[in-house]
Design an enzyme around this catalytic site. Sequence first.
Site, short mmCIF file in Angstrom:
data_model
loop_
_atom_site.label_atom_id
_atom_site.label_comp_id
_atom_site.label_asym_id
_atom_site.label_seq_id
_atom_site.Cartn_x
_atom_site.Cartn_y
_atom_site.Cartn_z
N ASP A 101 12.99 2.45 25.80
CA ASP A 101 12.46 1.35 26.60
C ASP A 101 12.24 0.11 25.74
O ASP A 101 12.19 0.19 24.50
CB ASP A 101 11.13 1.76 27.25
CG ASP A 101 11.30 2.84 28.31
OD1 ASP A 101 12.44 3.00 28.80
OD2 ASP A 101 10.32 3.52 28.63
N PHE A 102 12.07 -1.02 26.40
CA PHE A 102 11.97 -2.32 25.75
C PHE A 102 10.93 -2.34 24.63
O PHE A 102 11.17 -2.86 23.54
CB PHE A 102 11.62 -3.38 26.82
CG PHE A 102 11.63 -4.79 26.32
CD1 PHE A 102 12.82 -5.43 26.00
CD2 PHE A 102 10.44 -5.50 26.21
CE1 PHE A 102 12.83 -6.75 25.56
CE2 PHE A 102 10.44 -6.82 25.77
CZ PHE A 102 11.63 -7.44 25.45
#
Length: 229
Positions: A101-102
């Site tokens: 994820d980011f």
Amino acid sequence: MRLDRFVESTLAYSARTVRELFVQRKIILNGLVMSDGRGRISEFCRVEVDGQLLQARDAVYLMLHKLKGCVSATRDVKNKTVLDLIDFPEKENLHLAGRLDFNTTGLLLLTNDGKWSRKLTQPQQKIPKTYWVKTQDEITPDYALQFATGIYFQFENLTTQPAELNILSSHTAHLRIYEGRYHQIKRMFGFFNNEVLALHRLAVGTIVLDETLAPGEFRKLTPSEILAV
């Protein structure tokens, strides 16, 4: 693809012409003179025909220490991608063997070998992924029991596979999961209304993030790491 078929299609030669090249010992595969074209080759084999190089592509396997705040993608119009962190020849040919994820940090693997990456990412392989997790609220022993049983995700109408939780302190733990569903770890802790504040991937299978790599740095995998998949 078979070696003889590859030569035929690449050079637009007839099957008879290719057979004659084998008889004349003018076809070389990975440094060896070939007398028969029935063997299969991969995209990473070196093929030479009568002094002409038809294919010579090296397989690349990299580990990256992903930074917080970059996208696990090869291109993005808005945000920095993991490829932007890498200074490597022909990096545009690389793809991700799994994603983060980011704002998740840690181990990310990149390669140009599709067969190798599929082994890592296909659900049926059940390759474990190990994370360090920090949460807003206390992590109690009942978390481990629930994670080992599985947590029902209503959106997908499924129960997560058994996961292993090792509590390190009141608010940190190591978690090992065997699948990679959308925001899975945050949703697992969300079952207890406990927000994940930080998430860091430590390992994929037996491939462990090199502690000497600073965030944003990368290195090639060792032969033993490549074969571990």
